[in-house]
Write a protein that holds these residues in place. Structure first.
Motif, PDB file in Angstrom:
ATOM      1  N   THR A 160      -4.856  -0.989  -1.696  1.00 57.05           N
ATOM      2  CA  THR A 160      -6.076  -0.545  -1.013  1.00 57.05           C
ATOM      3  C   THR A 160      -6.080  -1.082   0.421  1.00 57.05           C
ATOM      4  O   THR A 160      -5.506  -2.130   0.705  1.00 57.05           O
ATOM      5  CB  THR A 160      -7.345  -1.019  -1.746  1.00 57.05           C
ATOM      6  OG1 THR A 160      -7.339  -2.449  -1.807  1.00 57.05           O
ATOM      7  CG2 THR A 160      -7.413  -0.459  -3.154  1.00 57.05           C
ATOM      8  N   TRP A 161      -6.740  -0.336   1.275  1.00 56.59           N
ATOM      9  CA  TRP A 161      -6.831  -0.705   2.690  1.00 56.59           C
ATOM     10  C   TRP A 161      -8.197  -1.304   2.992  1.00 56.59           C
ATOM     11  O   TRP A 161      -9.199  -0.838   2.470  1.00 56.59           O
ATOM     12  CB  TRP A 161      -6.623   0.525   3.565  1.00 56.59           C
ATOM     13  CG  TRP A 161      -5.217   1.035   3.514  1.00 56.59           C
ATOM     14  CD1 TRP A 161      -4.729   2.020   2.701  1.00 56.59           C
ATOM     15  CD2 TRP A 161      -4.110   0.570   4.277  1.00 56.59           C
ATOM     16  NE1 TRP A 161      -3.385   2.201   2.933  1.00 56.59           N
ATOM     17  CE2 TRP A 161      -2.987   1.326   3.899  1.00 56.59           C
ATOM     18  CE3 TRP A 161      -3.965  -0.406   5.268  1.00 56.59           C
ATOM     19  CZ2 TRP A 161      -1.719   1.138   4.465  1.00 56.59           C
ATOM     20  CZ3 TRP A 161      -2.716  -0.601   5.830  1.00 56.59           C
ATOM     21  CH2 TRP A 161      -1.612   0.161   5.429  1.00 56.59           C
ATOM     22  N   CYS A 220       0.870  -1.172   0.000  1.00 54.77           N
ATOM     23  CA  CYS A 220       0.000   0.000   0.000  1.00 54.77           C
ATOM     24  C   CYS A 220       0.905   1.220   0.000  1.00 54.77           C
ATOM     25  O   CYS A 220       1.792   1.332   0.840  1.00 54.77           O
ATOM     26  CB  CYS A 220      -0.912  -0.005   1.225  1.00 54.77           C
ATOM     27  SG  CYS A 220      -2.271  -1.184   1.085  1.00 54.77           S
ATOM     28  N   THR A 221       0.698   2.097  -0.955  1.00 57.99           N
ATOM     29  CA  THR A 221       1.598   3.248  -1.082  1.00 57.99           C
ATOM     30  C   THR A 221       1.170   4.441  -0.252  1.00 57.99           C
ATOM     31  O   THR A 221       1.944   5.345  -0.034  1.00 57.99           O
ATOM     32  CB  THR A 221       1.701   3.686  -2.556  1.00 57.99           C
ATOM     33  OG1 THR A 221       0.378   3.949  -3.034  1.00 57.99           O
ATOM     34  CG2 THR A 221       2.351   2.611  -3.392  1.00 57.99           C
ATOM     35  N   GLY A 222      -0.055   4.462   0.205  1.00 61.31           N
ATOM     36  CA  GLY A 222      -0.524   5.602   0.990  1.00 61.31           C
ATOM     37  C   GLY A 222      -0.924   5.186   2.377  1.00 61.31           C
ATOM     38  O   GLY A 222      -0.778   4.038   2.781  1.00 61.31           O
ATOM     39  N   GLU A 223      -1.456   6.157   3.093  1.00 62.98           N
ATOM     40  CA  GLU A 223      -1.911   5.922   4.457  1.00 62.98           C
ATOM     41  C   GLU A 223      -3.350   5.408   4.446  1.00 62.98           C
ATOM     42  O   GLU A 223      -4.092   5.663   3.505  1.00 62.98           O
ATOM     43  CB  GLU A 223      -1.850   7.224   5.248  1.00 62.98           C
ATOM     44  CG  GLU A 223      -0.461   7.795   5.344  1.00 62.98           C
ATOM     45  CD  GLU A 223      -0.429   9.162   5.994  1.00 62.98           C
ATOM     46  OE1 GLU A 223      -1.495   9.694   6.368  1.00 62.98           O
ATOM     47  OE2 GLU A 223       0.666   9.709   6.123  1.00 62.98           O
ATOM     48  N   PRO A 224      -3.759   4.694   5.499  1.00 71.35           N
ATOM     49  CA  PRO A 224      -5.168   4.306   5.615  1.00 71.35           C
ATOM     50  C   PRO A 224      -6.042   5.555   5.701  1.00 71.35           C
ATOM     51  O   PRO A 224      -5.539   6.639   6.015  1.00 71.35           O
ATOM     52  CB  PRO A 224      -5.221   3.528   6.928  1.00 71.35           C
ATOM     53  CG  PRO A 224      -3.815   3.228   7.299  1.00 71.35           C
ATOM     54  CD  PRO A 224      -2.959   4.238   6.621  1.00 71.35           C
ATOM     55  N   ALA A 251       1.493   7.875   9.166  1.00 72.31           N
ATOM     56  CA  ALA A 251       2.463   7.841   8.064  1.00 72.31           C
ATOM     57  C   ALA A 251       3.290   6.558   8.081  1.00 72.31           C
ATOM     58  O   ALA A 251       3.743   6.087   7.029  1.00 72.31           O
ATOM     59  CB  ALA A 251       3.372   9.067   8.132  1.00 72.31           C
ATOM     60  N   HIS A 252       3.472   5.962   9.254  1.00 74.36           N
ATOM     61  CA  HIS A 252       4.255   4.723   9.352  1.00 74.36           C
ATOM     62  C   HIS A 252       3.580   3.557   8.622  1.00 74.36           C
ATOM     63  O   HIS A 252       4.208   2.534   8.369  1.00 74.36           O
ATOM     64  CB  HIS A 252       4.503   4.354  10.821  1.00 74.36           C
ATOM     65  CG  HIS A 252       3.264   3.955  11.556  1.00 74.36           C
ATOM     66  ND1 HIS A 252       2.361   4.881  12.044  1.00 74.36           N
ATOM     67  CD2 HIS A 252       2.760   2.732  11.856  1.00 74.36           C
ATOM     68  CE1 HIS A 252       1.364   4.238  12.632  1.00 74.36           C
ATOM     69  NE2 HIS A 252       1.580   2.935  12.535  1.00 74.36           N
ATOM     70  N   VAL A 285      -5.576  -3.188   7.236  1.00 77.28           N
ATOM     71  CA  VAL A 285      -4.886  -4.251   6.505  1.00 77.28           C
ATOM     72  C   VAL A 285      -4.743  -3.846   5.046  1.00 77.28           C
ATOM     73  O   VAL A 285      -5.703  -3.405   4.421  1.00 77.28           O
ATOM     74  CB  VAL A 285      -5.661  -5.586   6.611  1.00 77.28           C
ATOM     75  CG1 VAL A 285      -4.977  -6.680   5.803  1.00 77.28           C
ATOM     76  CG2 VAL A 285      -5.805  -6.006   8.065  1.00 77.28           C
ATOM     77  N   CYS A 286      -3.530  -4.005   4.516  1.00 77.22           N
ATOM     78  CA  CYS A 286      -3.279  -3.760   3.101  1.00 77.22           C
ATOM     79  C   CYS A 286      -3.806  -4.983   2.343  1.00 77.22           C
ATOM     80  O   CYS A 286      -3.320  -6.094   2.529  1.00 77.22           O
ATOM     81  CB  CYS A 286      -1.789  -3.561   2.859  1.00 77.22           C
ATOM     82  SG  CYS A 286      -1.378  -3.172   1.146  1.00 77.22           S
TER      83      CYS A 286
END
Length: 113
Positions: free
Chosen positions: A76-77, A28-32, A42-43, A68-69
């Motif tokens: 997607t989360w 996943c490239t972004g944040e939830p 951000a982690h 969860v990724c």
């Protein structure tokens, strides 16, 4: 590529046959999505597909569930973690009364602040 992996570049047709595609772990490239009463997440960026990320909450709140990724749709989360209050309102009011009494302000037996 197998589930949880993504192609590392395009497939090429060379000499009448397809060249083998190299695969890399998906993530996943972004944040939830934003979660009320949560601290920065951000982690969680670059969590591997199928991996989870625990959401830190503000003081007075506790995390319930994890983000969860998605392994089937990397990037997607899934899951809907929340930050729920850890202290009930009556105990917060009692703590406030105690602090005010200690500071020299006596609230007596009032039923509300």
């Amino acid at each position: 590529c197998d589930p949880g992996y993504q192609p590392l570049g395009p497939a090429l047709c060379l000499g009448g046959g397809w060249e083998q595609v190299n695969c890399e772990p998906a993530h996943c490239t972004g944040e939830p999505p934003a979660i009320p009463h949560a601290l920065a997440v951000a982690h969680c960026a670059f969590t591997p597909a199928g991996g989870d990320c625990t959401i830190p909450c503000l003081p007075g709140y506790a995390a319930v569930g994890v983000a969860v990724c998605d392994l089937s749709h990397p990037g997607t989360w899934v899951g809907h973690p929340t930050c729920t209050p850890t202290t009930s309102l009556p105990s917060v009011v009692q703590e406030l009364r105690t602090e005010l009494t200690v500071e020299g302000v006596n609230l007596g037996h009032r039923s509300h602040l």
